[in-house]
Design an enzyme around this catalytic site. Structure first.
Site, PDB file in Angstrom:
ATOM      1  N   GLY A  31      17.357 -27.569 -23.384  1.00  0.00           N
ATOM      2  CA  GLY A  31      18.245 -27.961 -24.468  1.00  0.00           C
ATOM      3  C   GLY A  31      17.455 -28.080 -25.747  1.00  0.00           C
ATOM      4  O   GLY A  31      16.290 -27.658 -25.827  1.00  0.00           O
ATOM      5  N   THR A 111      11.070 -28.417 -19.861  1.00  0.00           N
ATOM      6  CA  THR A 111      10.729 -27.337 -20.790  1.00  0.00           C
ATOM      7  C   THR A 111      10.910 -27.780 -22.229  1.00  0.00           C
ATOM      8  O   THR A 111      11.742 -28.639 -22.525  1.00  0.00           O
ATOM      9  CB  THR A 111      11.593 -26.096 -20.522  1.00  0.00           C
ATOM     10  OG1 THR A 111      12.968 -26.427 -20.731  1.00  0.00           O
ATOM     11  CG2 THR A 111      11.415 -25.618 -19.088  1.00  0.00           C
ATOM     12  N   GLY A 470      -6.991   7.486 -50.050  1.00  0.00           N
ATOM     13  CA  GLY A 470      -7.907   7.804 -51.139  1.00  0.00           C
ATOM     14  C   GLY A 470      -9.364   7.788 -50.744  1.00  0.00           C
ATOM     15  O   GLY A 470     -10.244   7.955 -51.600  1.00  0.00           O
ATOM     16  N   GLY A 472     -10.920   9.961 -48.962  1.00  0.00           N
ATOM     17  CA  GLY A 472     -11.476  11.307 -48.907  1.00  0.00           C
ATOM     18  C   GLY A 472     -11.288  11.997 -47.575  1.00  0.00           C
ATOM     19  O   GLY A 472     -11.891  13.056 -47.329  1.00  0.00           O
ATOM     20  N   SER A 541      -4.029   5.758 -40.141  1.00  0.00           N
ATOM     21  CA  SER A 541      -3.971   5.154 -38.789  1.00  0.00           C
ATOM     22  C   SER A 541      -4.631   3.772 -38.795  1.00  0.00           C
ATOM     23  O   SER A 541      -5.708   3.602 -38.238  1.00  0.00           O
ATOM     24  CB  SER A 541      -4.623   6.075 -37.754  1.00  0.00           C
ATOM     25  OG  SER A 541      -5.891   6.539 -38.150  1.00  0.00           O
TER      26      SER A 541
END
Length: 636
Positions: A31, A111, A470, A472, A541
Site C-alpha cells: 500500500g 514491502t 567534429g 575527425g 557511438s
C-alpha cells in the site's frame, strides 16, 4: 495445547511433527507510505506470541527511544530493521518475518510504500500467495495503492485483503469504510482481482486483528488472523506438470551423477519418464535423493537431487520436465516488463535475463505501450523509466524452456541484469512465445565467410572509429579506405551522416534512438564481415554498452575499436556544422558532449590523439596496425 503455549519436554516430538504438517501461507503487506504495514505485522507477531522475552524488552526500550507516547508499543520497530527506516519512520527494504498458529505457518513480507522502492515491493510479491493491501482511512485509495494493486494482479496473486487501517482516527465510521471498499472494488474489478475481503481495523490498537472489535459492531466478517488461517490459496504448482530447473550437477565421485534443483511444479517419483530441455533427450528417474535419504515421491517446493537411468547431457540451467507434458522452448516472447532502475530501459541495448537457473543475453523491443496505473490506459512510449510497467517483445541469445506466467509463476518470470554493473534493473513476466521464434531457422549456405575471405585475399574485420562530433572520424576513415583500396583490399565505409539518410532516417538523437542506430549499424557491419569485407565505420557511438554489442556480433579479433580522441574544447572550436553552438543555445537536444554523455573507450585497440598528428598520419597508423596483424598485406 494452544498455539502460544510452549510444549512440555515429552511432547516436543509430537509438537514438531504436527508443526511440519501445517500448511504454509506466504503473504505480503503493501500500500502507500505510512498506511501502517509494519505496525500491522508487528501487531500480528505480538498477538501470536511470536516474540521472545528479549525481543519484547528491546521493543519496549526502542518504543521509548523513538518517541512512542505513554506505555504504547511501536510495533513497526519489530520489522523496520534498518537504522534509516527507524530514523525516518518508513520501510525501505523488504522485511520477512515468520510466525505460526495452531492452524497454519506464515511467512510475511513487509514491502515499502514509497514509489522509489517499488522494485522492493515486486521482490516481496513474487513468491506471495496473498496480499494485504492497507489503506489509511483518512486518505482513501491513493496512486500507490493502485500501483501496488496492479502489480499484485500482474504477479498472479489471486487473494487480497483490503485492510482499511486507522479507522479509529475517523471515529470508526462505517460510511468511510464502505466508501473506500466500494472505490477499491471498482478499481480491482478492472484488474481481474475477484477474491477480496475488506476488514476495518486499527493495527496500532489491535482492533479486528486477532479477535472481533467492539468498536465495529456493524462489521460481521472475519478478523484478519482468522481469515489468514483459513483462506484456500492456489495449488496449481502441486497439480501441474513436472518442472525442475537444474541448479547444480552433483558429482561427488565417479559412481554418482545427480542433478540438483527445486521442483517448481508437479510431482516426481522413481520410474517417471522425463524430458530434459532445451536438448530434448528423454530418460527415466532412478532415484530421488535428499540429505535425509531417498524419497518415494517429491512435490513442488522440495529441493532434491535426481538420478537418471541414461547418461545424457544435462547442465546447469536445463529443465527436467514430464516427458509427456514438457515446457515450451523459444527465444522470442511478448512480455510485461517492470523497470526498476534510474537509467531507462533502452530498446536494442544488450542485457542479461535470469530465468530460473538460466542466465542468457537479451534485448527488448520498443514498448508496445506503458500502463497508466491510475486509469489503466495504455500509453505510447519509446522506452521505460523507473517504476514504469510496459508490454514489449523480448529476444534472447538462445532458446530457453518456459511456461507462460499465468500457468507457472516460477517458469514464466525473470529478472533483468545490467551486463556491466551486475545490478538488477527490472523484472518481467512471459506472456507467450512469438510464432516467428519457431518459424525462422538459419539456412545453411555452401559459400561461407572463409571462402569469401580467401577470394578477397585478406581477412575481414570491422574498424570502429568512435569519438565526439567534429573529432575527425569521417576524415580519417575516408583516408583509411583510400589507402586500403590502394593495397587491393575490398572495403566499405559506413559513415554516420550517410546512414542517417537511409537506414536510420526514421531515428532521432535520444538515447534510445542512438542505441537503435548503433544496433542497426552493428547488424549491417556483421553482414559485411560475413561477406569478407573490411568494414570501416565512423560513428560517435557514445555508449560503451552499444560498442560492446557491436563487438559481440562478430568473431573474436574481427572488431577493432579506434578511439579518435579530440578534446571537447577543440571540437567546439572547430564546430564545422555549427552543431555545438546550437546545442549550447538549447536549440539542439541530446547532443553528445553537451547534454548527453560520451563514454570514452576503456581498452580500445587503437588510441588516436588527433592533436599529436594529422589525419594522414592517423590513417597510416591504422593501416600499419592492420598489416602488422596480417589483416592485409603491404604492397611492398
Amino acid at each position: 495445547m494452544s498455539a502460544t503455549t510452549a510444549p512440555i519436554e515429552g511432547d516436543i516430538e509430537t509438537y514438531l511433527s504436527a508443526h511440519q504438517r501445517k500448511s504454509l501461507l506466504r503473504f505480503i503487506t503493501c500500500g502507500s507510505v505510512d498506511d501502517g504495514k509494519s505496525t500491522l505485522i508487528g501487531r500480528l507477531l505480538y498477538e501470536t506470541k511470536a516474540l521472545l522475552e528479549d525481543q519484547l524488552s528491546a521493543l519496549e526500550g526502542d518504543s521509548r527511544k523513538f518517541g512512542t507516547q505513554g506505555d504504547d508499543l511501536d510495533f513497526a520497530l519489530l520489522v523496520d530493521g534498518l537504522s534509516a527506516e527507524r530514523e525516518q519512520g518508513i520501510t525501505i527494504d523488504v522485511a520477512y518475518r515468520f510466525f505460526a498458529t495452531e492452524r497454519r505457518k506464515f511467512i510475511v513480507a513487509d514491502t515499502p510504500g514509497h514509489e522509489q522502492y517499488t522494485r522492493n515491493m515486486v521482490t516481496g510479491a513474487s513468491t506471495a500467495d496473498l496480499a494485504v493491501i492497507l489503506i489509511d482511512a483518512r486518505k482513501g485509495v491513493l496512486t500507490q495503492t493502485r500501483r501496488h494493486s496492479y502489480l499484485v494482479s500482474l504477479l498472479g496473486i489471486r487473494h487480497v485483503v483490503l485492510a482499511v487501517n486507522k479507522l479509529d482516527m475517523v471515529g470508526w465510521s462505517r460510511e468511510v469504510f464502505d466508501a473506500i471498499e466500494r472505490e477499491y472494488r471498482e478499481f480491482a474489478a478492472k484488474l481481474g482481482i475477484s477474491h477480496i475481503v475488506g476488514i476495518p481495523l486499527s493495527a496500532l490498537r489491535g482492533d479486528n486483528i486477532t479477535a472481533p472489535s467492539a468498536n465495529t459492531p456493524w462489521y460481521l466478517g472475519p478478523n484478519l488472523l482468522h481469515y489468514l488461517e483459513n483462506v484456500k490459496v492456489d495449488t496449481t504448482r502441486e497439480t501441474g506438470p513436472l518442472r525442475m530447473p537444474v541448479q547444480w550437477v552433483n558429482r561427488p565421485n565417479l559412481d554418482f551423477r545427480g542433478f540438483s534443483g527445486r521442483i517448481l511444479g508437479g510431482r516426481l517419483q522413481p520410474g517417471d519418464a522425463v524430458r530434459v530441455l532445451p536438448g530434448g533427450r528423454q530418460s527415466t528417474v532412478t532415484r530421488i535423493v535428499t540429505f535425509d535419504g531417498d524419497l518415494a515421491e517429491a512435490q513442488a517446493g522440495q529441493s532434491v537431487t535426481v538420478t537418471l537411468a541414461d547418461e545424457i547431457d544435462v547442465s546447469r540451467g536445463d529443465v527436467i520436465c514430464a516427458a509427456d507434458d514438457p515446457a515450451g522452448l523459444a527465444d522470442q516472447f511478448e512480455i510485461t516488463l517492470v523497470w526498476m532502475a534510474d537509467e531507462p530501459m533502452l530498446p536494442g541495448r544488450p542485457y542479461l535475463i535470469k530465468l530460473g537457473a538460466s542466465t542468457v543475453g537479451a534485448s527488448f523491443g520498443q514498448p508496445k505501450y506503458v500502463v497508466d496505473v491510475n486509469s489503466l490506459d495504455h500509453l505510447a512510449a519509446k522506452t521505460l523509466h523507473l517504476n514504469d510497467i510496459g508490454v514489449c517483445n523480448l529476444t534472447l541469445d538462445h532458446a530457453v524452456a518456459f511456461d507462460p506466467y499465468g500457468e507457472n509463476r516460477d517458469m514464466g518470470s525473470f529478472i533483468v541484469i545490467d551486463r556491466f554493473t551486475n545490478r538488477t534493473v527490472g523484472g518481467g513476466m512471459l506472456h507467450f512465445a512469438l510464432r516467428r521464434s519457431q518459424n525462422i531457422h538459419w539456412q545453411a549456405v555452401d559459400v561461407d565467410k572463409q571462402a569469401r575471405a580467401r577470394q578477397n585475399g585478406h581477412k575481414p574485420c570491422v574498424l570502429w572509429l568512435t569519438g565526439l562530433s567534429g573529432s575527425g572520424k569521417s576524415t580519417i576513415a575516408n583516408i583509411v579506405e583510400r589507402q586500403l583500396h590502394a593495397l587491393g583490399a575490398r572495403t566499405y565505409l559506413l559513415d554516420g551522416d550517410n546512414v542517417r539518410h537511409g537506414l536510420s532516417k526514421d531515428l532521432g538523437f535520444t538515447d534510445a534512438d542512438r542505441v537503435e542506430n548503433i544496433r542497426r549499424i552493428g547488424e549491417v557491419a556483421k553482414l559485411m564481415v560475413d561477406a569478407g569485407l573490411i568494414v570501416i565505420t565512423a560513428f560517435i557511438s557514445p555508449f560503451r554498452s552499444e560498442r560492446r554489442l557491436a563487438r559481440s556480433m562478430v568473431e573474436a579479433g574481427e572488431f577493432i575499436e579506434i578511439f579518435v580522441d579530440t578534446p571537447l574544447s577543440v571540437v567546439e572550436q572547430r564546430d564545422p556544422k555549427g552543431l555545438y553552438k546550437k546545442a549550447r543555445r538549447g536549440e539542439l537536444r541530446n547532443f553528445t558532449g553537451v547534454d548527453s554523455p560520451y563514454e570514452t573507450p576503456e581498452t580500445p585497440e587503437l588510441h588516436i590523439e588527433t592533436l599529436k598528428g594529422t589525419p594522414e598520419s592517423a590513417a597510416a597508423t591504422i593501416v600499419e596496425y592492420l598489416t602488422g596483424r596480417g589483416v592485409v598485406r603491404n604492397a611492398g
